[in-house]
Each structure stands twice: as structure tokens, then as C-alpha cells.
Design an enzyme around this catalytic site. Structure first.
Site, PDB file in Angstrom:
ATOM      1  N   CYS A 183       0.780  -1.183   0.063  1.00  0.00           N
ATOM      2  CA  CYS A 183      -0.081   0.139   0.234  1.00  0.00           C
ATOM      3  C   CYS A 183       0.782   1.173  -0.063  1.00  0.00           C
ATOM      4  CB  CYS A 183      -0.856  -0.208   1.095  1.00  0.00           C
ATOM      5  SG  CYS A 183      -1.875  -1.303   1.362  1.00  0.00           S
TER       6      CYS A 183
HETATM    7  N1  COA Z   1     -22.150  -7.077   5.026  1.00  0.00           N
HETATM    8  C1  COA Z   1     -22.722  -7.138   6.301  1.00  0.00           C
HETATM    9  N2  COA Z   1     -22.042  -7.232   7.306  1.00  0.00           N
HETATM   10  C2  COA Z   1     -20.813  -7.747   7.223  1.00  0.00           C
HETATM   11  C3  COA Z   1     -20.233  -7.780   5.960  1.00  0.00           C
HETATM   12  C4  COA Z   1     -20.793  -7.357   4.758  1.00  0.00           C
HETATM   13  N3  COA Z   1     -20.086  -7.335   3.697  1.00  0.00           N
HETATM   14  N4  COA Z   1     -18.790  -8.157   6.308  1.00  0.00           N
HETATM   15  C5  COA Z   1     -18.757  -8.302   7.641  1.00  0.00           C
HETATM   16  N5  COA Z   1     -19.905  -8.186   8.236  1.00  0.00           N
HETATM   17  C6  COA Z   1     -20.289  -8.406   9.613  1.00  0.00           C
HETATM   18  C7  COA Z   1     -19.385  -9.398  10.198  1.00  0.00           C
HETATM   19  O1  COA Z   1     -20.148 -10.494  10.032  1.00  0.00           O
HETATM   20  C8  COA Z   1     -19.214  -9.035  11.928  1.00  0.00           C
HETATM   21  O2  COA Z   1     -20.422  -9.270  12.251  1.00  0.00           O
HETATM   22  P1  COA Z   1     -20.679  -9.771  13.822  1.00  0.00           P
HETATM   23  O3  COA Z   1     -20.332  -8.597  14.624  1.00  0.00           O
HETATM   24  O4  COA Z   1     -22.160 -10.194  14.150  1.00  0.00           O
HETATM   25  O5  COA Z   1     -19.686 -10.878  13.913  1.00  0.00           O
HETATM   26  C9  COA Z   1     -19.268  -7.372  11.726  1.00  0.00           C
HETATM   27  O6  COA Z   1     -19.657  -7.067  10.198  1.00  0.00           O
HETATM   28  C10 COA Z   1     -18.165  -6.710  11.956  1.00  0.00           C
HETATM   29  O7  COA Z   1     -16.879  -7.417  11.099  1.00  0.00           O
HETATM   30  P2  COA Z   1     -15.561  -6.963  10.815  1.00  0.00           P
HETATM   31  O8  COA Z   1     -15.020  -7.757   9.852  1.00  0.00           O
HETATM   32  O9  COA Z   1     -14.989  -7.166  12.329  1.00  0.00           O
HETATM   33  O10 COA Z   1     -15.602  -5.516  10.407  1.00  0.00           O
HETATM   34  P3  COA Z   1     -15.006  -4.335  10.711  1.00  0.00           P
HETATM   35  O11 COA Z   1     -15.915  -3.308  11.534  1.00  0.00           O
HETATM   36  O12 COA Z   1     -13.580  -4.376  11.261  1.00  0.00           O
HETATM   37  O13 COA Z   1     -14.820  -3.765   9.272  1.00  0.00           O
HETATM   38  C11 COA Z   1     -12.925  -3.652   7.488  1.00  0.00           C
HETATM   39  C12 COA Z   1     -14.195  -4.287   8.243  1.00  0.00           C
HETATM   40  C13 COA Z   1     -12.200  -4.688   6.573  1.00  0.00           C
HETATM   41  C14 COA Z   1     -13.894  -2.574   6.589  1.00  0.00           C
HETATM   42  C15 COA Z   1     -12.098  -2.911   8.555  1.00  0.00           C
HETATM   43  O14 COA Z   1     -11.562  -3.962   9.431  1.00  0.00           O
HETATM   44  C16 COA Z   1     -10.898  -2.289   7.828  1.00  0.00           C
HETATM   45  O15 COA Z   1     -11.027  -1.576   6.861  1.00  0.00           O
HETATM   46  N6  COA Z   1      -9.723  -2.427   8.527  1.00  0.00           N
HETATM   47  C17 COA Z   1      -8.534  -1.876   7.951  1.00  0.00           C
HETATM   48  C18 COA Z   1      -8.220  -2.438   6.755  1.00  0.00           C
HETATM   49  C19 COA Z   1      -6.971  -1.971   5.827  1.00  0.00           C
HETATM   50  O16 COA Z   1      -6.841  -0.668   6.108  1.00  0.00           O
HETATM   51  N7  COA Z   1      -6.325  -2.725   5.183  1.00  0.00           N
HETATM   52  C20 COA Z   1      -5.324  -2.429   4.151  1.00  0.00           C
HETATM   53  C21 COA Z   1      -5.769  -3.098   2.974  1.00  0.00           C
HETATM   54  S1  COA Z   1      -4.640  -2.279   1.776  1.00  0.00           S
END
Ligand code: COA
Length: 370
Positions: A156
Site C-alpha cells: 500500500c
Molecule cells: N455485509 C454485512 N455485514 C458484514 C459484512 C458485509 N459485507 N462483512 C462483515 N460483516 C459483519 C461481520 O459478520 C461482523 O458481524 P458480527 O459482529 O455479528 O460478527 C461485523 O460485520 C463486523 O465485521 P468486521 O470484519 O470485524 O468489520 P470491521 O468493522 O472491522 O470492518 C473492515 C471491516 C475490513 C472494513 C475494517 O476492519 C478495515 O477496513 N480495516 C482496515 C483494513 C485496511 O486498512 N487494510 C489495508 C488494505 S490495503
């Protein structure tokens, strides 16, 4: 003494725009198909049924509302779930070289330069289309540039590390005007069948001109660059040239992007704010002295966390522009898009471009408008 400037930027934007609702609708159709095709195994408990995605979740968890992709019909087809492009022969310009040339031409125009003024090309992206010959050398050839060109990959932070390389190449006297291009065709590594991440990425290509003693009317002097890396498996892509000789049959998803988003969030955040604060301290500056922060664009909540650490709770949003809503996470290109599109610095004001992500890798570039 020579000054080194960013004197022009450009972007190539793919033709197809996809909203969350469109993406979620096709994802949910894919889930329904999968669940009905595996109804017996799901009933027996040998596999788990897939859940639907939701647009509300995507906006809340990431700030993403749209993304651009290189081809949307196949991506939105629940039986395909990925963009498709025509394979090109070796005697045709490769896809990432072509989009690099588009972005480069815009950056050159904005810098008031011709391709013949450039003496080095760096193509730096999270993923490269092939191992060799370098995409950068293909771009160099297409633009008719003398000198040298090379590819590099730093997850990234590829674009900012590329700018740092250009800065160092100029400082050491190896070159005087460098193009740094980041074709981030993230569709090639994204797993559009994975509910946790199908919405994350968008495709784009950015280009930046870095030059010695620029004569451009719109130039930004590079005052400092600061880089840091720390190994982590929390963002990983196992695709590589050794796959073919490993004693393992990989599934498609095993060779695509994987992440532990929660851990990334927790671990990278403090790392970023402390790196920026260290850099400011080393340059006798405080966070308030920086008019604009063009941060990496992976998640809106990450950007809010970093900027609140720097500027407190109540900061005008234009001081830390967000492009995630329109472009999604474009890997290393995100902070450059923000810089390209939302830059209001006046002469003497300072700004910071800062990327963070896979590796982990962080790079902060301190600039002053001249
Ligand atoms: N639609 C609906 N619900 C969803 C979903 C979707 N597409 N994907 C996940 N969920 C749900 C999960 O099942 C979970 O439910 P639960 O609480 O009942 O178990 C809940 O949403 C939270 O999931 P989680 O994966 O922990 O979400 P989050 O709030 O951490 O957000 C990201 C996910 C990936 C957006 C976030 O963690 C992120 O952006 N992190 C940084 C990533 C990053 O910078 N990466 C660099 C890549 S270059």
C-alpha cells in the site's frame, strides 16, 4: 543548492463505476446460488451457508460508496464475480503500461513538460502485471524517454516509496526529472466472493512528476521523506512465481488478497500517528503547522483516528480530504488521488502525503507549496 519538487500529477480512471448497491445485489445473488447448489452439505453441516452483504454495513465500516473497475459486466455476473479483460499478445502494449501512459501524459501536461524532458520512469504498485520485462521500461519505450526505468513493489506504500526513490535518484545525481506511476488494478487481486472484503477495492492509475528545481507554477518542494516498515502477515497475497513448483494445489481464493482487517486497524493506527509526529518533531514543526494531510485511503475510520490524534476532534474536513466514497481503497494510489484532486495549499503552506498498509509499510512525505 538544488530543490526537489513534485511538479505535476495525473490519474487514469477506469470507465466503469460500480455503486455499493450494484455490488451487493450481485454478491447476494452469488450467495443464493452458492447456498442452493450446496444445500445438502449445508444441511449435513459439512459446509457453512454464506451470508448476504449489505450496503449500509459497507458505508459504516469503510466509508466506501462507489468504486471504479476496469470492467463491470463480468464483475456483476454472479456466476463470474470478477472483471474480465482481453489477453494481449506480446507485441501489443500491455494493459498496465497503457493506463500508465494515460496517467503519465496528464501528469506531464500539469507539470508543463514533454516526455523527452524525463530521464527516469519508476512504476511502483502493490501488484505488477508480470515479472519482466519491467512495465516501467515498456512505458519508457512507449513515451520515447531516454535514461532508465524500473519497477518496484511496496504494498500500500508503493507510490510514496516510489516518490522517495525518485527523490533519492535526483538527490544522488542519477536523474533530474522522474515519473513515478502506480497502476493499481486491484481487481486482479481482490476476492469478490469474500463478504468481508468484496467491497474494499477500486481500480485506478496515478502518475507523479518529481524534478530538480522545477519551473512549474504549481510546484511542491519535498522537505523530507520518512519511511518505516514492520513485518506483518495481517495483509497478505501469496500469489507468486514459486506457486508453480510448490507441492500444493492452490485454490483461487488462496492466491488472492487476504487480511485481518480488525488487527490491521489496531496495529497500524498508532504506528502512523507516531511516525508523522516524529517527522514533524525532526523538522521543528507541530501538527497544526500542516495545512493539509493527504492520507492513505483504506478506511474512513482509520483516517479519522489518525487525524484526530494530530488535529484533535474538530478539524475542517478539507484539511484531510477523503476520496474513499468515490474511489474505494485504491491501494498505494489513494493518498495521491487525494493530493491530485483536493489540494488548496497556498505559497508557503505545508502538507503531508502519508501512506500505510501491507508490509506493514508507511511513508510520509512533507511538502511545501512554492
Ligand atoms: N455485509 C454485512 N455485514 C458484514 C459484512 C458485509 N459485507 N462483512 C462483515 N460483516 C459483519 C461481520 O459478520 C461482523 O458481524 P458480527 O459482529 O455479528 O460478527 C461485523 O460485520 C463486523 O465485521 P468486521 O470484519 O470485524 O468489520 P470491521 O468493522 O472491522 O470492518 C473492515 C471491516 C475490513 C472494513 C475494517 O476492519 C478495515 O477496513 N480495516 C482496515 C483494513 C485496511 O486498512 N487494510 C489495508 C488494505 S490495503
Amino acid at each position: 543548492m538544488n530543490d526537489i519538487h513534485i511538479s505535476g500529477t495525473g490519474i487514469w480512471t477506469p470507465p466503469d463505476k460500480v455503486s455499493n448497491d450494484e455490488l451487493v445485489e450481485s454478491f447476494n445473488k452469488y450467495v443464493d446460488l452458492y447456498n442452493s447448489e450446496h444445500a445438502n452439505e449445508i444441511k449435513e453441516g459439512s459446509i457453512v451457508a454464506l451470508d448476504h452483504s449489505s450496503s449500509e454495513f459497507i458505508v459504516k465500516a469503510s466509508g466506501i460508496k462507489n468504486r471504479y473497475v476496469i470492467e463491470k459486466d463480468s464483475l456483476l455476473n454472479p456466476k463470474l464475480m470478477k472483471p474480465k479483460i482481453k489477453a494481449r499478445n506480446d507485441d501489443e502494449l500491455s494493459f498496465t503500461a497503457e493506463v500508465s501512459v494515460f496517467a503519465a501524459k496528464e501528469a506531464l501536461k500539469n507539470a508543463g513538460l514533454n516526455p523527452s524532458d524525463i530521464d527516469a520512469v519508476i512504476v511502483s504498485a502493490a501488484n505488477l502485471q508480470r515479472a519482466y520485462p519491467a512495465i516501467a521500461i515498456e512505458v519508457q519505450n512507449e513515451l520515447g524517454i531516454e535514461g532508465f526505468a524500473y519497477d518496484m513493489m511496496v504494498g500500500c506504500s508503493a507510490s510514496t516509496f516510489g516518490i522517495n526513490n525518485a527523490y533519492c535518484d535526483i538527490k544522488s545525481g542519477k536523474s533530474s526529472k522522474v515519473l513515478v506511476i502506480s497502476p493499481e488494478i486491484t481487481s486482479g487481486h481482490n476476492n469478490f466472493k469474500n463478504r468481508d472484503g468484496h467491497f474494499i477495492f477500486g481500480d485506478i492509475c496515478t502518475a507523479v512528476v518529481i524534478e530538480k528545481n522545477s519551473q512549474s507554477k504549481n510546484k511542491f518542494k519535498i522537505l523530507d521523506t520518512k519511511l518505516k516498515t514492520s513485518f506483518s502477515n495481517n495483509i497478505r497475497n501469496n500469489y507468486g512465481y514459486m506457486n508453480a513448483i510448490e507441492d500444493k494445489e492452490y485454490t483461487e481464493s488462496e492466491l488472492l488478497f487476504v487480511q485481518n482487517g480488525r488487527k490491521v486497524f489496531k496495529e497500524v493506527m498508532p504506528f502512523v500517528s507516531s511516525l508523522i509526529l516524529e517527522q514533524l518533531n525532526e523538522n521543528d514543526l507541530i501538527a497544526e503547522d500542516i495545512e493539509q494531510y493527504w492520507l492513505h485511503q483504506a478506511n474512513i475510520n482509520m483516517n479519522s483516528y489518525v487525524i484526530k490524534k494530530l488535529l484533535g476532534e474538530n478539524f475542517p474536513p478539507e484539511r484531510a480530504p477523503i476520496i474513499l466514497d468515490e474511489y474505494a481503497n485504491t491501494s498505494s494510489a489513494g493518498s495521491i488521488i487525494a493530493f491530485h484532486k483536493h489540494n488548496h495549499l497556498t505559497n508557503g503552506q505545508k502538507g503531508i502525503i502519508c501512506s500505510f498498509g501491507a508490509g506493514y509499510s508507511i511513508c510520509s512525505i512533507l511538502l511545501e507549496k512554492e
